[in-house]
Design an enzyme around this catalytic site. Sequence first.
Site, PDB file in Angstrom:
ATOM      1  N   GLU A   1      -3.742   7.466  -3.825  1.00 13.65           N
ATOM      2  CA  GLU A   1      -3.561   6.173  -3.171  1.00 13.65           C
ATOM      3  C   GLU A   1      -3.394   5.077  -4.203  1.00 13.65           C
ATOM      4  O   GLU A   1      -4.075   5.075  -5.225  1.00 13.65           O
ATOM      5  CB  GLU A   1      -4.810   5.901  -2.324  1.00 13.65           C
TER       6      GLU A   1
ATOM      7  N   TYR B   1       0.855  -1.182   0.000  1.00  9.84           N
ATOM      8  CA  TYR B   1       0.000   0.000   0.000  1.00  9.84           C
ATOM      9  C   TYR B   1       0.896   1.239   0.000  1.00  9.84           C
ATOM     10  O   TYR B   1       1.902   1.279   0.698  1.00  9.84           O
ATOM     11  CB  TYR B   1      -0.875   0.020   1.258  1.00  9.84           C
TER      12      TYR B   1
END
Lengths: 376, 376, 289, 289
Positions: B189, B101
Amino acid sequence: MKIHEYQAKEIFRKYKIPTSNEKAAASLSEAKSAMQELSYPVVVKAQVLVGGRGKAGGVKLVKNEAELTSAVNSILGMNIKGLIVNKLLIAEALKLESEYYVGITIDREKQTPVLIASASGGVDIEQVAQQTPEKILSVSISPLLGLKSFQARNLGYQIFNDTTLVNSFVSFAASLSQIFFDLDCSLVEINPLVLTENKLVAVDAKIVFDDNALYRHPDIAQLRDLSSEEPSEVQAKKADLSYVKLDGNVGCVVNGAGLAMATMDLIKRYGGEPANFLDIGGSSSPDKMREAMRIITADKNVKAILVNIFGGITRCDDVAQGLLWALKEEHISLPIIARLVGTNQDKARTMLENSPITFAKTMTEGVKQTIAALKG
Amino acid sequence: MKIHEYQAKEIFRKYKIPTSNEKAAASLSEAKSAMQELSYPVVVKAQVLVGGRGKAGGVKLVKNEAELTSAVNSILGMNIKGLIVNKLLIAEALKLESEYYVGITIDREKQTPVLIASASGGVDIEQVAQQTPEKILSVSISPLLGLKSFQARNLGYQIFNDTTLVNSFVSFAASLSQIFFDLDCSLVEINPLVLTENKLVAVDAKIVFDDNALYRHPDIAQLRDLSSEEPSEVQAKKADLSYVKLDGNVGCVVNGAGLAMATMDLIKRYGGEPANFLDIGGSSSPDKMREAMRIITADKNVKAILVNIFGGITRCDDVAQGLLWALKEEHISLPIIARLVGTNQDKARTMLENSPITFAKTMTEGVKQTIAALKG
Amino acid sequence: MAILINENTRLIVQGITGRDGSFHAQQMLDYDTKVVAGVTPGKGGSDVHGIPVFNTVRQAIEKTGANTSIIFVPAQFAPDAIYEAADAELDLVVCIAEGIPTLDMIKIVNYLKETKTRLVGPNSAGIISPGLSKVGIPPAMAFSKGKVGIVSRSGTLTYEIASHITRAGYGESTVIGIGGDPIIGTNFIDCLQLFEKDKETKAIVIIGEIGGTDEEKAAEYVSKNITKPIFGFIAGQSAPADKRMGHAGAIIAGGKGTAKDKIEAFEKVGITVIYEPEEITQKLNLTLK
Amino acid sequence: MAILINENTRLIVQGITGRDGSFHAQQMLDYDTKVVAGVTPGKGGSDVHGIPVFNTVRQAIEKTGANTSIIFVPAQFAPDAIYEAADAELDLVVCIAEGIPTLDMIKIVNYLKETKTRLVGPNSAGIISPGLSKVGIPPAMAFSKGKVGIVSRSGTLTYEIASHITRAGYGESTVIGIGGDPIIGTNFIDCLQLFEKDKETKAIVIIGEIGGTDEEKAAEYVSKNITKPIFGFIAGQSAPADKRMGHAGAIIAGGKGTAKDKIEAFEKVGITVIYEPEEITQKLNLTLK
């Protein structure tokens, strides 16, 4: 790195700064065809990377083709402080109601860029700064936030009465600040900034770029006009040497700018005239030393050469190697006095033992020996 | 403002972030022609501005045209949490060796942007953050200097063993930071950031823009997909109203977000269900009030309306004027309870004297009256 | 005593795997400087002359307790190296790297104001506290432990002048090259302040050059704050106006910052001006003997 | 006493010639606030309701001795107005303007750390010290001079709660709208600290809402530092997760910052939670009577 007025104006227009109507020209025919898009009267301006072109006759107001022809012929090829004029800027003449100054440079003391403005533009701004400093307004620009509108407004209201002009000044300042930061400048300057028909126009333009930042502006680096620079200095720059040609007859090769200047000072102190400043720089290499010797011996005024090295990051053996190569390849017959101390000094001495080079123990001794060699 | 994954990926590619090979499609034929440039297996992904599409069946791996057809037919037009799927992304399936991530958002506490990364990507990162916070790495980004390479390196070396992957992670982070600052984002993101064949690839992409900054990014503002948003909310946004549609039957029009939420809380406390959140905002205008009434009365679930205004910058007379216009033009037959206090409250009362509106003195009284009106 | 660096200095070499970094790491080791770590991203786990190399400054500090770093990385990467060192809260960062863009340096010095880290340089020759520690490139032979503090914008010119002081037997307490760039982390005044407080330092030499007004500011400071004997040298008296002499700082701007201005400023406040490096011996003899 | 503003507050209205600026300048004058100047670039020399208008904040300060400003300019120009006010070294700047981009605000709060200026807002309803001064948009009728300090992220909700306190006869020392944006200049804790020190303030009301963790931080601070009776209200208990409720701050992010979290945090440290605005009267009766 300096660029020409016409190049700076192109950057100005990209950043929406109004300039006079103008075209660059490199010949009489180009000047004449420029006039198809311009109207007389125009100003013919020498494009040369040194100040004082006006006093040297490099700027002429012309009203018709005959005058244009004569102005172009007299200015093209003119020698201004050692630099030859290869290019002209033909700019429509404006009615100058008032002349102002605005520029941005680095304030070394405050360690920030600074916006400078004055209602007394057009003349020598440095003279204004010295004689009537109260006429110079300035404000620090945050390097992180950039110029804020209110800062330019605060200056603007001290120079102009009219809000339209203040707003216009604010956008000039904003554009200059953008140019300064976007392109890593050392200086951006409009002098004079001219009031004509109730509008502000940039009539001259000066931009100096930070050499150290050119690596991130390849398009700007291409603007360098090598034809307008001293050829030996161009050659030195290619070899990553810091070199400035002067008028004396004592060539000097030194490591470090401070020591190089101190060496020149000492040559002068003992009655000599340095032929150059030359710093071979921090990290040494035999190649750079060889190139330094080539550049210096190419200067026909040079009658003796002093090599003054105090090795730290520079290694004396690298310097000696470069000297040996130069002696072999360039057939140098000039007297060479070398003073080599510091890192690997003994190795260097050994390498040069059988060369025609004279050794000196100290800097003062080296200078004295060099000046003695001059006299025969 | 949220944008779709396929739009975010286009921005990613502009900033040199590697993504999977993929194409957007709005129909089966577009999906099939996308396959001329892609190879099976591919993943068909619903493009919808809400999380949880995977669980809703909006993501399907397909190996051939038959499967593609069936996947496209099932996902296009699907209703995911009230939003209809109009667009698909067809992306080549990658061999996922590991999932990471990486994202940037605003850290409200430290008042800076923050780079967040984790070796545990691919799953619900918020769950990771709650259950195993030590697996989440983060570093504050100076809003003035931007992300520094060393900061990303410090994180990178905690996630990857291989320097090539660290360097790749550093450039992912640098690009994300550039996007974040260049485009005034609230969130950028990549989840998952995937390791496949020893390279990092962005397999999903999420960008949320700061609505307040859209005025300086007109090209970004155009990415808004109105067809994917609740139509009444779109209409409200146009009128500069802050409106969120909910499932209850008590419409409410309030000034100020805090008071609007407190009003909803009170409706619920007294047994009602708010049909919406609606803040008419700071600076009042009769037009906005009229538009607010239009939007609320268009919701067929609404059975009663509570207007709760505490005037400061909002003037009660402006609110009254808007109410009068709405009553006249929209033929509203629903019970309206109004509680108007503050700036120009008396004028407002006078204006509404002959209208069918019921007045309440206090907020609690207003809520009680509204709920009573509901019941008949 | 000595200032800035001493036997407690535990040094990281940032860019230790480069040509200059590796060479001078060895030179500093030879001077008994406690070179405890090197940092080169991607080379973590290896070693140079037995010095362990780490990927990040933070890792280096964690494993070695370093408190100081010296930066040999190329100009393009030097700003990031400085930020990294300051972010890791080192006490002192000495930047040898030259050619850092001015706007980068302006941002760095602004940033450093909010940290505990002192930057010396960039474009500095570094610091030597003879007999205790060397964090820089000065050749050891020019120096010996002693009582003269030297602060200078120049590198080699400093070795030159120091070597006379060494030969005369006075030796140096600490010698600081503050760097020749227009924007630097530590200036003359910072160093003068430290030398004034340092008991071991009995006399101070300030070596300046044309360009900027740092020497003039230093003179002003000296007049109010320095009680120790102080000597000054200015390079560039023969430099023609408006010619760039290699150091970015050495531009004569607007008639200010000429050698003449600086020498006058020195003399006005009682700084003994020397005009030739070897003169320093004779002047020190008059004062310290 | 009162905090932040009082009878010595000399106010500049930045953006006085706009619709809202002009309207509220009059409202503040009517409240006997010392509105001494307006600033609108280009309108210098004119006046609004008899208040002289200047082109720059510096001019306004020079001519009127102002120490505070309130900002009514549109969001696009508000950052410049804040910088101008801080650069001119005003003590306090109250920003009513809403819709300032978050990254602009982040830069501003960073910049302000190095200045002496306190910012309240943006997206704030302003401040009122009843009977002394009003720097903001709250309607006068909701307030009276008294002993309850109120700090709130909301505007109108604050008027609502204050009006109950006023009607009950307690009145307010100072009421501060800190603003509903995610990045603001002055937070709950700053105000709690001031109220704790203010002798006139006998009780404190903190009005929060969903989003962020400012209320949780405030609760932590209260447990260690606040000795006065303190009451809390949280708006947004009925708000569904992940729905934006108008204030940029009011987003429930990652399961944190829900109304439930905040109410629990309040109760844990002994803050008396009220669930309905008019409940405040009864709770104050229990404590202050």
